[in-house]
Design a protein around this motif. Structure first.
Motif: not given
Length: 372
Positions: A14-29
């Motif tokens: 999950v650490s690897q995954a959460q560092s890839v996702v953008e904190r601020r994005n307009t697409i919730p998914i």
């Protein structure tokens, strides 16, 4: 979906995954991680549409299925669970909730349907090869400090990975520059990389890739096309778009005629630069190098805060020279040196300076001088 997984294993994925996702994005998914359980494996997939990371791990899968949940929230929960805890993730396939249980703790998280999750299109790769993790780590670690942060020159916002001619034949090479300093690092060319297209690997991808390269004993499968690059270990696959641009002809800025040679203990040099730079104003951070026979004087003169000077014993036999550099650039380059000695090659106070590690020419750095 119903799975049980050890807390440490889950945290790593999950650490690897959460560092890839953008904190601020307009697409919730895009804030979510896609969890897919089947057979004896669970995969965690995250993307920001430019990078996709998939981490596959063994788990007890009681009921197969797939769901997406907030990557950051799940990471925070797992991070705060006690070491060694067995974590159960359950979704009944009807409700839009994921139940996270460990010991006496229980969390109910909102989810989004897996059908909404964007999966990066597969690509036909022009070159596929395998390289040891420590070789790739050296290539990227020693070059990434010179990546530009200037968004207008987007083609410099990454590391240029390509095949080039070295002193002893063809090499796998990484180059990064921001116009003020440049790093060029070579490694032996792996089998299968001969026809690899040159690609600019984005800064964020370089950061994510670093997490795959900690284990010296593993081999990394690398696949490269004109638009994508993929790095894979047995557990983790990192796929990224490359920067769509042309990297400039860096060979023109690497000086070949510099004859004034300074040899200095790299660690002592870095510490001395750091000390004298303490008094310099943050804006310019200029350090002057005054070279005379077997002597180097580092000095800073900052009218608003004071002055500093330090002398080092060095190997230098050419005519006197005074040259100034940005202290930050000098420190970053000196900190790349693994060997004991750093060798600087100067021409004049207005020309770019070349630096290498001892007699090793597989790592070459260039830094532009400043007026002092």
């Amino acid at each position: 979906m119903k799975i049980s997984i050890e807390r440490g294993t889950l945290l790593k994925a999950v650490s690897q995954a959460q560092s890839v996702v953008e904190r601020r994005n307009t697409i919730p998914i895009l804030a979510n991680v896609l969890i897919e359980a089947e057979g004896e494996t669970v995969s965690f997939r995250a993307t920001d549409l430019d990078i996709e990371v998939v981490d596959k791990t063994l788990a007890q899968v009681e009921r197969a299925g797939a769901i997406t949940v907030s990557a950051v929230t799940l990471h925070e929960i797992v991070r705060k669970l006690p070491d060694g805890a067995l974590v159960r993730l359950t979704n009944d396939g009807v409700s839009d909730r994921l139940l996270v249980e460990a010991g006496r703790s229980s969390f109910s998280l909102t989810t989004l349907p897996r059908e909404d999750f964007p999966v990066m299109a597969t690509s036909e790769y022009a070159a596929n090869f395998v390289a040891p993790a420590k070789v790739l780590r050296r290539l990227f670690d020693k070059s990434k400090f010179a990546i530009s942060t200037e968004e207008t020159r987007y083609y410099l916002n990454g590391v240029y990975l390509h095949v080039s001619e070295g002193e002893d034949g063809r090499v796998l090479r990484c180059v990064a520059t921001d116009g003020h300093r440049l790093a060029r690092i070579d490694a032996p060319l792996p089998d299968g990389a001969e026809n690899m297209p040159g690609v600019i690997v984005p800064r964020k991808t370089v950061g994510e890739l670093r997490k795959l390269l900690d284990d010296d004993d593993i081999e990394i499968a690398v696949s490269v096309s004109d638009t994508k690059v993929r790095f894979a270990t047995p557990e983790i696959t990192l796929t990224s778009k490359v920067i769509d641009g042309t990297f400039p002809d860096y060979t023109r800025v690497i000086p070949m005629g510099n004859t004034r040679k300074l040899e200095v203990d790299a660690a002592e040099f870095a510490k001395a630069v750091d000390r004298v730079a303490t008094v310099s104003s943050e804006r310019s951070r200029a350090v002057k190098l005054s070279l005379d026979e077997d002597r180097l004087i580092l000095s800073v003169n900052a009218p608003d805060s004071g002055a500093a000077e330090e002398e080092l014993a060095v190997a230098y036999g050419d005519e006197k020279l005074e040259i100034g550099f940005n202290a930050k650039y000098l420190l970053e380059i000196a900190s790349q040196v693994d060997r004991e000695n750093a060798v600087f090659m100067f021409n004049s106070s207005g020309d770019p300076t070349l630096m290498r590690e001892g007699s090793d020419t597989s790592a070459v750095y260039v830094v532009m001088p400043m007026r002092v």
